[in-house]
Enzyme design. Structure first.
Site, PDB file in Angstrom:
ATOM      1  N   SER A   1       8.130 -26.695  31.273  1.00 11.28           N
ATOM      2  CA  SER A   1       8.646 -27.752  32.321  1.00 11.28           C
ATOM      3  C   SER A   1      10.054 -27.574  32.977  1.00 11.28           C
ATOM      4  O   SER A   1      10.390 -28.109  33.875  1.00 11.28           O
ATOM      5  CB  SER A   1       8.210 -29.174  31.551  1.00 11.28           C
ATOM      6  OG  SER A   1       9.234 -29.186  30.315  1.00 11.28           O
ATOM      7  N   ASP A   2      10.667 -26.709  32.184  1.00  7.49           N
ATOM      8  CA  ASP A   2      12.024 -26.577  32.568  1.00  7.49           C
ATOM      9  C   ASP A   2      12.246 -25.165  33.655  1.00  7.49           C
ATOM     10  O   ASP A   2      13.232 -24.781  34.174  1.00  7.49           O
ATOM     11  CB  ASP A   2      13.174 -26.189  31.443  1.00  7.49           C
ATOM     12  CG  ASP A   2      13.239 -27.381  30.387  1.00  7.49           C
ATOM     13  OD1 ASP A   2      13.455 -28.332  31.028  1.00  7.49           O
ATOM     14  OD2 ASP A   2      13.100 -27.147  29.224  1.00  7.49           O
TER      15      ASP A   2
ATOM     16  N   HIS B   1      21.548 -33.835  26.809  1.00  2.47           N
ATOM     17  CA  HIS B   1      20.271 -33.171  26.535  1.00  2.47           C
ATOM     18  C   HIS B   1      20.347 -31.998  25.595  1.00  2.47           C
ATOM     19  O   HIS B   1      20.259 -32.111  24.414  1.00  2.47           O
ATOM     20  CB  HIS B   1      19.980 -32.616  27.930  1.00  2.47           C
ATOM     21  CG  HIS B   1      18.693 -32.034  28.383  1.00  2.47           C
ATOM     22  ND1 HIS B   1      18.018 -32.088  29.271  1.00  2.47           N
ATOM     23  CD2 HIS B   1      18.050 -31.119  27.234  1.00  2.47           C
ATOM     24  CE1 HIS B   1      16.787 -31.481  29.043  1.00  2.47           C
ATOM     25  NE2 HIS B   1      16.735 -30.733  27.974  1.00  2.47           N
TER      26      HIS B   1
ATOM     27  N   TYR C   1      35.579  -2.846  21.498  1.00  2.00           N
ATOM     28  CA  TYR C   1      34.652  -3.154  20.496  1.00  2.00           C
ATOM     29  C   TYR C   1      33.223  -2.567  20.724  1.00  2.00           C
ATOM     30  O   TYR C   1      32.651  -2.413  21.759  1.00  2.00           O
ATOM     31  CB  TYR C   1      34.534  -4.831  20.751  1.00  2.00           C
ATOM     32  CG  TYR C   1      33.665  -5.391  19.492  1.00  2.00           C
ATOM     33  CD1 TYR C   1      34.172  -5.527  18.043  1.00  2.00           C
ATOM     34  CD2 TYR C   1      32.033  -5.460  19.689  1.00  2.00           C
ATOM     35  CE1 TYR C   1      33.419  -6.104  17.345  1.00  2.00           C
ATOM     36  CE2 TYR C   1      31.389  -5.684  18.515  1.00  2.00           C
ATOM     37  CZ  TYR C   1      32.085  -5.996  17.610  1.00  2.00           C
ATOM     38  OH  TYR C   1      31.214  -6.768  16.228  1.00  2.00           O
TER      39      TYR C   1
ATOM     40  N   HIS D   1      17.022 -22.044  26.909  1.00  2.00           N
ATOM     41  CA  HIS D   1      17.212 -23.435  26.762  1.00  2.00           C
ATOM     42  C   HIS D   1      16.644 -23.651  25.319  1.00  2.00           C
ATOM     43  O   HIS D   1      15.589 -23.340  24.956  1.00  2.00           O
ATOM     44  CB  HIS D   1      16.520 -24.255  27.794  1.00  2.00           C
ATOM     45  CG  HIS D   1      16.574 -25.904  27.382  1.00  2.00           C
ATOM     46  ND1 HIS D   1      17.841 -26.213  27.092  1.00  2.00           N
ATOM     47  CD2 HIS D   1      15.590 -26.781  27.446  1.00  2.00           C
ATOM     48  CE1 HIS D   1      17.510 -27.481  26.969  1.00  2.00           C
ATOM     49  NE2 HIS D   1      16.347 -27.729  26.967  1.00  2.00           N
TER      50      HIS D   1
ATOM     51  N   ASN E   1      12.751 -22.510  25.547  1.00  4.53           N
ATOM     52  CA  ASN E   1      12.284 -21.515  26.390  1.00  4.53           C
ATOM     53  C   ASN E   1      13.129 -20.523  26.434  1.00  4.53           C
ATOM     54  O   ASN E   1      14.352 -20.620  26.729  1.00  4.53           O
ATOM     55  CB  ASN E   1      11.654 -22.312  27.443  1.00  4.53           C
ATOM     56  CG  ASN E   1      12.563 -23.105  28.057  1.00  4.53           C
ATOM     57  OD1 ASN E   1      13.476 -22.795  28.608  1.00  4.53           O
ATOM     58  ND2 ASN E   1      12.192 -24.490  27.833  1.00  4.53           N
TER      59      ASN E   1
ATOM     60  N   ASP F   1      35.112 -14.515  21.624  1.00  6.17           N
ATOM     61  CA  ASP F   1      34.627 -13.090  21.677  1.00  6.17           C
ATOM     62  C   ASP F   1      33.472 -13.149  22.672  1.00  6.17           C
ATOM     63  O   ASP F   1      32.925 -12.171  23.259  1.00  6.17           O
ATOM     64  CB  ASP F   1      34.031 -12.732  20.229  1.00  6.17           C
ATOM     65  CG  ASP F   1      34.910 -12.076  19.536  1.00  6.17           C
ATOM     66  OD1 ASP F   1      36.127 -11.444  19.885  1.00  6.17           O
ATOM     67  OD2 ASP F   1      34.817 -11.992  18.095  1.00  6.17           O
TER      68      ASP F   1
ATOM     69  N   HIS G   1      17.292 -26.842  21.670  1.00  2.00           N
ATOM     70  CA  HIS G   1      17.712 -28.116  21.355  1.00  2.00           C
ATOM     71  C   HIS G   1      18.534 -28.071  20.151  1.00  2.00           C
ATOM     72  O   HIS G   1      18.288 -28.789  18.950  1.00  2.00           O
ATOM     73  CB  HIS G   1      16.739 -29.087  21.176  1.00  2.00           C
ATOM     74  CG  HIS G   1      16.194 -29.830  22.585  1.00  2.00           C
ATOM     75  ND1 HIS G   1      16.174 -30.925  22.783  1.00  2.00           N
ATOM     76  CD2 HIS G   1      15.828 -28.956  23.817  1.00  2.00           C
ATOM     77  CE1 HIS G   1      15.817 -31.235  23.924  1.00  2.00           C
ATOM     78  NE2 HIS G   1      15.602 -30.093  24.557  1.00  2.00           N
TER      79      HIS G   1
END
Lengths: 234, 234, 234, 234
Positions: free
Chosen positions: A74-75, A171, A229, A95, A28, A120, A97
């Site tokens: 849910s987060d 997690h 840069y 977030h 998410n 960097d 996985h």
């Protein structure tokens, strides 16, 4: 204006599967509207195929839904807490996985700064947080996840603007940036450096981090007043 | 004619994400025009999606911009130095952060010549350079990167035409060739052999390089006067 | 009829990059016409993008070109020898530098039969051949590669129809089958089982092969008179 | 209605290569029609390119073909047995040879619950079954595969609805769910967590599972009466 925010958050969410960071609904992205003290976030458990910009859910900094027909990720309380604590420096959160970063989180280890790809974007290791206690997990779990991240950065004296990602133990990664798009960018970098660092250790089990002066050089040529840069406007 | 050079350099840069060697803007390719003593290179920090042939920046061998509206890649002084030192044998240069090659660079190790895939393009290990000193990093960093590569090849007696790539310690691969397209080709090979060599060591921790006579055979059937691989004109 | 052969060999060659087995020109496929004692093979060093069915080169079993405007693959003498020795059982041959199989070849190790994926196609380990001697390499190298493969199978009593692939030491896999398409299929399987076996050892360094009765079962349910996998005509 | 079942089973089978879980014909999916006591399954050894919804084969719970012009997957007796034993809780089954999961099966090891990605779908390790005996392999092999899975879950007191996958030793994963689509979903998860767990051990050879209270939290926020992940209807 919230429509533009939702559109940007939608695009950031759609970029997660494009970059190979998520399968199914495992990720998410959100972005903060500082003036209003609101953020837009992906709805919970909706597949990327079915997602539309208008599905983004608008929440306040307590994580309460302000606008939206669907339930938020849910987060959401984790995002809300991070904006509450770091909203002056963090405008977007992601977030995922993603596999290599999850492996470091499951191993309970920081990703060391083995080279310039890392330096960097991250001014120091990508830190792995302490595990949440039983009480923290059984209580307001997602809120406590945010608190543990902030506590970890505070205790170790890390500036979240200089190290825009953390591994939540057992997690996976959270990454952030000035907006949702930059948070996605940093989520990609976390996965890349997690993969490179894993293979570095396979080739040299006792490899140490790159020299601090090299890490300084790379971080500072991209960030801060002396950055050179990219394309800079006069 | 510089338009053709820019077009070729543009195509070489676009090939880097096509071959999976770079994400975002993490790479650059250049090509030398020997007669004019100029080279064209990717602008700094411009995304591949937005890149156009006309965006390529033309520089002289001191790395100064001769033509172009955008700033050149921050690695331009490295390219310039390599052309200055090796311009008789090197006509194109590529820098990437491809993952397997970076892992070897971060481990501070040469990629050993474990087999014929390697020997078909590299006549010896792909060497990992010494790390730059604090003074070299804090000074003219990108220029010194080029100097350290040349120094490494000279000290070890390696011909850059026979081993068209190097690993910059804690950083990543530079590859080169007769033009930008061949430099891209060699950058792909570096990543392939870096991956194969990593897995070879996982399967056999004490594997040694292939016999020298086999390495000779493969290199020389593709290179030099007795080459017989590919289509040769009478 | 040779046009049909060339067409099939062309398709088999084009399948190699489709299956991720080759980059650039690093592979070749051929097929035998038993009646005529000729085989068609990919030309040497021509990119897959530019390849056309009519580019396939027809050779006799001494590896001499019978028809074709381009030079044949440099590995042609290896193919020729294998057809000469095993032409009754082998009608198509493929050579690649697929990464996981190359790692086993560079490690100088057989791929053990750790499970049913392997046993479905290979009745025993995929054997790694002895390295060629200096004399064999400096002499008729590609021909000697074929001879070493045949010698290895003979000495170890392996039927090339039951184990349709070999690893050439420090080089890479050759696979074969009843025709070019089946040889491609087996080249894919070699890469898959090489990857699975590598990871099996990472998870369990002392893993042994699957029980022989399980390997028998899987091989024989797909091959021979009692096979019952797939669609069988009455 | 069976046409709808076949259509769903067809789509589930087509999703297997889309998710990178199978090459060639190395996988199969089925779904149960509880009222009729019948299930539809992929025909044996038909390539995914050629597959049509009408090719799905309908079988009874003894694995006998009830409808269909083609022979059913050779793994049909395994599916039939699992539906017979667990049909109240399992409505769809998938078998693949996905690479990371196969490596665990070949290593003869459970995939430990190292983190929340795992716990979101599997309430405990993904168990590796005991190997089949010679008698079980030489007898009704595929039926016995189903029996060994059920025996393994019973002996270890695992609820197949809470741990919707198993590794068949030296073979590969079976996954299941409420229907064929959910079985595919779980087959993807098995491969993801197998990959993450493999890399977790590479980074930390003595990593233990995540704390039970964290595993509980993640599983139960997605499953059961108190679930709060996703969109819930009032």
């Amino acid at each position: 204006m919230l429509e533009e925010l939702k559109e940007r958050v939608y695009e950031a969410n759609m970029d997660l599967p494009r970059h190979g960071l998520v399968v199914f609904t495992w990720g998410n992205a959100s972005e903060l509207d500082r003036e209003r003290g609101l953020f837009a976030i992906k709805p919970s458990g909706v597949s990327y195929d079915a997602l539309r910009p208008g599905d983004m859910v608008v929440c306040d900094l307590d994580g309460r839904v302000v606008e939206g027909a669907l339930g938020p990720s849910s987060d959401t309380p984790t995002h809300a807490w991070l904006y509450r604590a770091w909203g002056d420096r963090v405008g977007g959160i992601v977030h995922t996985h993603s596999a290599a970063a999850v492996a470091w989180a499951q191993a309970g280890r920081d990703v060391p700064a083995y080279g310039t790809t890392h330096a960097d974007y991250f001014y120091g290791p990508v830190p792995c947080m302490r595990g949440l206690t039983r009480g923290e997990v059984e209580g307001a779990y997602e809120l406590n996840t945010g608190k543990v991240i902030c506590e970890g950065f505070e205790e170790r004296g890390i500036d979240p603007a200089a190290v825009p990602a953390a591994l939540v133990r057992s997690h996976g990664p959270f990454a952030w940036g000035s907006d949702a798009a930059e948070a996605v960018y940093h989520a990609v970098v976390v996965e890349q450096v997690a993969e490179m660092a894993r293979d570095t250790e396979a080739l040299s089990p006792h490899a140490g981090p790159a020299p601090q002066y090299l890490l300084d050089k790379h971080y500072l040529r991209k960030h801060g007043p002396d950055a050179y840069y990219g394309q800079h406007m006069a």
